[in-house]
Design an enzyme around this catalytic site. Structure first.
Site, PDB file in Angstrom:
ATOM      1  N   GLU A 241       0.857  -1.195   0.000  1.00 46.36           N
ATOM      2  CA  GLU A 241       0.000   0.000   0.000  1.00 46.36           C
ATOM      3  C   GLU A 241       0.885   1.234   0.000  1.00 46.36           C
ATOM      4  O   GLU A 241       1.920   1.264   0.687  1.00 46.36           O
ATOM      5  CB  GLU A 241      -0.869   0.022   1.255  1.00 46.36           C
ATOM      6  N   HIS A 265      -6.679 -10.893   5.517  1.00 45.18           N
ATOM      7  CA  HIS A 265      -6.629 -10.848   4.053  1.00 45.18           C
ATOM      8  C   HIS A 265      -5.544 -11.765   3.462  1.00 45.18           C
ATOM      9  O   HIS A 265      -5.793 -12.511   2.524  1.00 45.18           O
ATOM     10  CB  HIS A 265      -6.356  -9.421   3.572  1.00 45.18           C
ATOM     11  N   LYS A 365       2.780  -0.506   4.625  1.00 45.81           N
ATOM     12  CA  LYS A 365       2.225   0.809   4.285  1.00 45.81           C
ATOM     13  C   LYS A 365       3.377   1.716   3.878  1.00 45.81           C
ATOM     14  O   LYS A 365       4.533   1.464   4.205  1.00 45.81           O
ATOM     15  CB  LYS A 365       1.486   1.387   5.491  1.00 45.81           C
TER      16      LYS A 365
HETATM   17  C1  BG6 Z   1      -8.295  -3.035   5.617  1.00 46.13           C
HETATM   18  C2  BG6 Z   1      -7.182  -2.558   6.493  1.00 46.13           C
HETATM   19  O1  BG6 Z   1      -8.857  -4.221   6.107  1.00 46.13           O
HETATM   20  O2  BG6 Z   1      -7.784  -3.269   4.311  1.00 46.13           O
HETATM   21  C3  BG6 Z   1      -6.528  -1.314   5.929  1.00 46.13           C
HETATM   22  O3  BG6 Z   1      -7.685  -2.276   7.788  1.00 46.13           O
HETATM   23  C4  BG6 Z   1      -6.091  -1.559   4.514  1.00 46.13           C
HETATM   24  O4  BG6 Z   1      -5.419  -0.905   6.716  1.00 46.13           O
HETATM   25  C5  BG6 Z   1      -7.236  -2.130   3.690  1.00 46.13           C
HETATM   26  O5  BG6 Z   1      -5.667  -0.324   3.969  1.00 46.13           O
HETATM   27  C6  BG6 Z   1      -6.773  -2.545   2.312  1.00 46.13           C
HETATM   28  O6  BG6 Z   1      -7.888  -2.875   1.549  1.00 46.13           O
HETATM   29  P1  BG6 Z   1      -7.869  -2.692  -0.034  1.00 46.13           P
HETATM   30  O7  BG6 Z   1      -9.176  -3.226  -0.471  1.00 46.13           O
HETATM   31  O8  BG6 Z   1      -7.707  -1.221  -0.287  1.00 46.13           O
HETATM   32  O9  BG6 Z   1      -6.697  -3.464  -0.523  1.00 46.13           O
END
Ligand code: BG6
Length: 516
Positions: A241, A265, A365
């Site tokens: 990210e 995830h 991040k």
């Molecule tokens: C969330 C996390 O579950 O998923 C976040 O709490 C993260 O920190 C996000 O940024 C990422 O999701 P996506 O769909 O943007 O990849």
């Protein structure tokens, strides 16, 4: 009437988002309806469902929250959120009017039993007026500390089941803070709701590309035979990210990357890549196989944690042309915090298919870009006939990359002869992009998941044993980290691909991280 069994329910996973059978009208009660998630994700997702797949005419929303709003003020805010965050814009006035007429606001504290009495009355009234027939979905979108009192109050008010229709509960992440709290939360919900009524959300499972992992593997004959330790050298799963905390320091300080991304995830991605074909495509058969993978994960304990994990915090730097502070300088973060914003780890799956194949996971991040992908690197051919002929002195291995986001697609890297009179080999890609192969826009993850919950299909939600198995794996790491000295938390420059220690960690195995 008994609760409808999950296994009997039709599975829209197989059919795209097209609603082939009619949905029964229902009410979705959102606890914490004034929060960010409701406005950014849930309301826009429901509106898009209303727009594209006509939700049943009586579909209704009850927004349950503490702030002193009326139906009208809440509807106005919902409209603003949909205008801002909806996939489909501008808002269609006719669809909006009909959707908005089903939105109601109920002001109450979560601990106040009277709020639940009023909720009961309102739900009965909606059953009469809008034909929702006792079908209810409760959505917990509050801070997790409030889940227990809401669940308990729903039970005390007799709202956990009703004779006329079905009742389900959706629980947002984070599901627990560690193994003990996840177990406790499971126990608390389990005392009030049956497992088949419980839908634990992991929004990654609602992403098209994540669902496609199983379609790719199991609807095609040519990949599964090579999907194992005989042919796969290793797997890399990356969720990078470029964003930082986004104003969530309070939550993130307590969470860190391992709880925020790995426990849910990323382990979900791993299970979908590694699981055996299920005996059927229904909620329990798919989840049975995913749970087996989690149970087969080689536990990282003691020294294994030091040798197989890297944790780090971002320092100051530049991301996307903007100067950004380091984690310890962020507002709301303790200057002595050891919370990790980056994790890399190596794990093995101890089963016949995967024994000895390393799975490398990394997430962070303030990395250079937002990209999630799964890369499966295959072994080299048994005899390299061309090793003297290629340009770098070594032919690159085949890599199959499942690109989760953005630029969703799949690519296969292989060696090809460079046209010419001599024998030179270069890696080329065979690419599939969703964007160019399908005209249809991809639905948002929450659209899929909300729709599935209305259908009673829990395939894309996590089961009790699954959540606990994922936490068991992560808990060992957390325990070890807790006792490790502060200098085991590395630092990386914001805008870089992570700490040097993470590169060294994979080099030790004679491999390197991909640059997605
Ligand atoms: C969330 C996390 O579950 O998923 C976040 O709490 C993260 O920190 C996000 O940024 C990422 O999701 P996506 O769909 O943007 O990849």
């Amino acid at each position: 009437m008994p609760q409808r069994s999950v296994v009997e329910a039709p599975n829209p996973f197989r059919e795209g988002l097209r609603i082939k059978e009619s949905l029964e009208p229902c009410v979705m009660v959102i606890f914490g309806a004034t929060g960010d998630l409701t406005h950014r994700k849930l309301l826009p997702a429901l509106y898009n469902l209303a727009l594209e797949h006509p939700l049943p005419a009586g579909f209704s929303v009850v927004a349950f929250a503490r702030r002193p709003y009326t139906d009208e003020t809440f509807r106005q805010q919902a409209l603003e959120s949909i205008n801002q965050y909806s996939r489909q814009k501008p808002v269609n006035p006719q669809v909006w009017d009909s959707f908005a007429s089903g939105i109601h606001y109920l002001q109450s504290n979560f601990h106040d039993p009277e709020g639940y009495t009023k909720l009961n009355q309102l739900l009965n009234k909606l059953d009469q007026e809008r034909g929702t027939s006792g079908n209810r979905i409760f959505y917990l979108s509050t801070p997790p500390s409030q889940y227990p009192e809401i669940i308990q109050n729903l039970g005390a008010a007799g709202l956990n089941r009703n004779r006329k229709g079905w009742t389900r509960i959706i629980v947002e992440k984070p599901f627990g803070h560690d193994l003990a709290t996840a177990r406790e939360l499971n126990r608390q919900i389990g005392r009030v709701f049956k497992e088949e009524q419980i839908y634990r959300i992991d929004h990654y499972l609602g992403k098209e590309t994540v669902q496609n992992i199983l379609v790719f593997r199991l609807a095609n004959g040519i990949f599964e035979p090579v999907w194992n330790r005989r042919y796969v050298d290793h797997v890399q799963i990356t969720v990078a990210e470029n964003l930082g905390l986004e104003g969530r320091a309070g939550y993130y300080e307590e969470s860190g990357a391992i709880r925020d991304m790995i426990q849910n995830h990323m382990l979900q991605l791993l299970t979908l890549v590694a699981m055996e074909p299920p005996i059927a495509f229904d909620g329990n058969s798919v989840r049975d196989e995913k749970v087996k993978v989690l149970h087969a994960l080689q536990p990282l304990v003691g020294r294994d944690v030091q040798n197989n994990t890297i944790r780090a915090q971002y320092g100051p730097g530049w991301v996307g042309g903007k100067q950004v502070p380091g984690y310890l300088q962020e507002q709301g973060v303790s200057p002595t915090s050891t919370t990790e914003t980056y994790v890399a780890l190596k794990t093995f799956i101890d089963n016949w298919r995967w024994a000895g194949v390393p799975f490398y996971l990394r997430t962070g991040k303030h990395l250079p870009k937002r990209v999630s992908e799964i890369a499966i690197q295959f072994k080299q051919p048994p005899l390299m006939l061309f090793k003297d002929h290629d340009t770098q002195g070594q032919v690159e291995p085949n890599v199959l990359t499942l690109r989760i986001q953005p630029d969703e697609g799949i690519s296969l890297k292989f060696g090809a002869k460079v046209p010419g009179t001599d024998m030179q080999i270069r890696s080329v890609n065979m690419d599939f992009f969703y964007g160019s192969s399908f005209v249809r826009e991809q639905p948002e993850a929450y659209e899929r998941l909300l729709l599935d919950s209305m259908h009673g299909d829990s395939t894309l939600f996590t089961r009790r044993d699954e959540v606990e198995a994922a936490w068991s794996f992560v808990q060992n790491i957390l325990d070890e980290w807790q006792n490790a000295p502060r200098d085991t938390v590395h630092t990386y420059e914001s805008g870089s691909w992570g700490p040097q220690a993470a590169d060294e960690f994979i080099w030790r195995d004679g491999r390197r991280w991909r640059r997605p």
